[in-house]
Design a protein around this motif. Structure first.
Motif, PDB file in Angstrom:
ATOM      1  N   UNK A 128     -53.589  57.154 -81.555  1.00  0.00           N
ATOM      2  CA  UNK A 128     -54.033  57.488 -82.903  1.00  0.00           C
ATOM      3  C   UNK A 128     -55.319  58.302 -82.778  1.00  0.00           C
ATOM      4  N   UNK A 129     -55.495  59.201 -83.720  1.00  0.00           N
ATOM      5  CA  UNK A 129     -56.741  59.972 -83.778  1.00  0.00           C
ATOM      6  C   UNK A 129     -57.813  59.135 -84.442  1.00  0.00           C
ATOM      7  N   UNK A 130     -58.953  59.035 -83.801  1.00  0.00           N
ATOM      8  CA  UNK A 130     -60.117  58.424 -84.432  1.00  0.00           C
ATOM      9  C   UNK A 130     -60.610  59.420 -85.464  1.00  0.00           C
ATOM     10  N   UNK A 180     -67.457  56.359 -86.039  1.00  0.00           N
ATOM     11  CA  UNK A 180     -66.821  55.139 -86.537  1.00  0.00           C
ATOM     12  C   UNK A 180     -65.435  55.032 -85.897  1.00  0.00           C
ATOM     13  N   UNK A 181     -64.830  53.873 -86.004  1.00  0.00           N
ATOM     14  CA  UNK A 181     -63.563  53.653 -85.317  1.00  0.00           C
ATOM     15  C   UNK A 181     -62.341  53.678 -86.225  1.00  0.00           C
ATOM     16  N   UNK A 182     -62.498  54.092 -87.480  1.00  0.00           N
ATOM     17  CA  UNK A 182     -61.347  54.137 -88.378  1.00  0.00           C
ATOM     18  C   UNK A 182     -60.379  55.246 -87.976  1.00  0.00           C
ATOM     19  N   UNK A 234     -53.566  61.192 -89.065  1.00  0.00           N
ATOM     20  CA  UNK A 234     -52.550  61.215 -88.005  1.00  0.00           C
ATOM     21  C   UNK A 234     -51.509  62.288 -88.317  1.00  0.00           C
ATOM     22  N   UNK A 235     -51.108  62.361 -89.584  1.00  0.00           N
ATOM     23  CA  UNK A 235     -50.125  63.368 -89.998  1.00  0.00           C
ATOM     24  C   UNK A 235     -50.662  64.783 -89.759  1.00  0.00           C
ATOM     25  N   UNK A 236     -51.914  65.016 -90.124  1.00  0.00           N
ATOM     26  CA  UNK A 236     -52.494  66.343 -89.909  1.00  0.00           C
ATOM     27  C   UNK A 236     -52.574  66.675 -88.427  1.00  0.00           C
ATOM     28  N   UNK A 237     -52.900  65.676 -87.603  1.00  0.00           N
ATOM     29  CA  UNK A 237     -52.928  65.895 -86.160  1.00  0.00           C
ATOM     30  C   UNK A 237     -51.558  66.263 -85.614  1.00  0.00           C
ATOM     31  N   UNK A 238     -50.532  65.568 -86.083  1.00  0.00           N
ATOM     32  CA  UNK A 238     -49.161  65.871 -85.648  1.00  0.00           C
ATOM     33  C   UNK A 238     -48.797  67.303 -86.023  1.00  0.00           C
ATOM     34  N   UNK A 239     -49.133  67.701 -87.243  1.00  0.00           N
ATOM     35  CA  UNK A 239     -48.849  69.067 -87.677  1.00  0.00           C
ATOM     36  C   UNK A 239     -49.601  70.090 -86.826  1.00  0.00           C
ATOM     37  N   UNK A 274     -58.083  50.209 -87.281  1.00  0.00           N
ATOM     38  CA  UNK A 274     -58.933  50.277 -86.101  1.00  0.00           C
ATOM     39  C   UNK A 274     -58.004  49.986 -84.938  1.00  0.00           C
ATOM     40  N   UNK A 275     -58.453  50.152 -83.705  1.00  0.00           N
ATOM     41  CA  UNK A 275     -57.564  49.902 -82.572  1.00  0.00           C
ATOM     42  C   UNK A 275     -56.982  48.501 -82.596  1.00  0.00           C
ATOM     43  N   UNK A 276     -57.735  47.535 -83.117  1.00  0.00           N
ATOM     44  CA  UNK A 276     -57.282  46.147 -83.075  1.00  0.00           C
ATOM     45  C   UNK A 276     -56.553  45.709 -84.347  1.00  0.00           C
TER      46      UNK A 276
END
Length: 145
Positions: free
Chosen positions: A31-33, A38-40, A46-51, A84-86
């Motif tokens: 996942x993109x931070x 911050x860790x959110x 995520x969708x924008x990163x995939x695009x 967050x990661x957890x």
């Protein structure tokens, strides 16, 4: 597709923001931070990163984000608004963010001629359709879903 210098820098930055979100026993999912301080990890981001990765022909990075989303997909087909990661930080399922993920996944599948995430995409779209079916018109005071 060759990526110009400025875009290559931005893609490198996005790659540096990727965090593993799957247990070691599974294939990697990331996942993109969303922020550097911050860790959110927001679902829309995520969708924008995939695009962005798909547009740049970076199948590995786009696939890794889709795998992370596949791991985090809720039973009803959606995703929490933020993580967050957890675990989740904002458990609301926002239709717009879910729709963007479905769009990004469909774009990836078309661009790379892949059916790997077809089930995930279908579940997201069916979940959105189900929400639409539950939507009640309130005349001029419609409530967004």
């Amino acid at each position: 597709m060759a990526v110009p210098g400025a875009q290559a820098d931005e893609l490198s930055f996005l790659r540096s923001q990727m965090r593993s979100v799957t247990p070691a026993s599974l294939e990697p999912g990331f996942a993109l931070q969303s922020y550097t301080d911050r860790h959110e990890q927001y679902t829309y981001d995520q969708a924008l990163g995939i695009l962005a990765f798909t547009r740049a022909d970076d199948r590995i990075s786009a696939r890794n984000l889709l795998r992370g989303l596949s791991f985090r997909q809720n039973i009803g087909g959606g995703w929490n608004f933020a993580y967050k990661n957890d675990g989740p930080t904002d458990p609301r399922e926002i239709s717009g963010a879910i729709a963007w993920v479905a769009l990004a996944a469909a774009h990836y599948q078309l661009h790379f001629q892949s059916t790997e995430f077809e089930g995930m995409t279908r579940a997201a779209l069916e979940g959105l359709w189900s929400r639409r079916q539950q939507f009640h018109w309130k005349g001029a005071n419609q409530v967004a879903i």
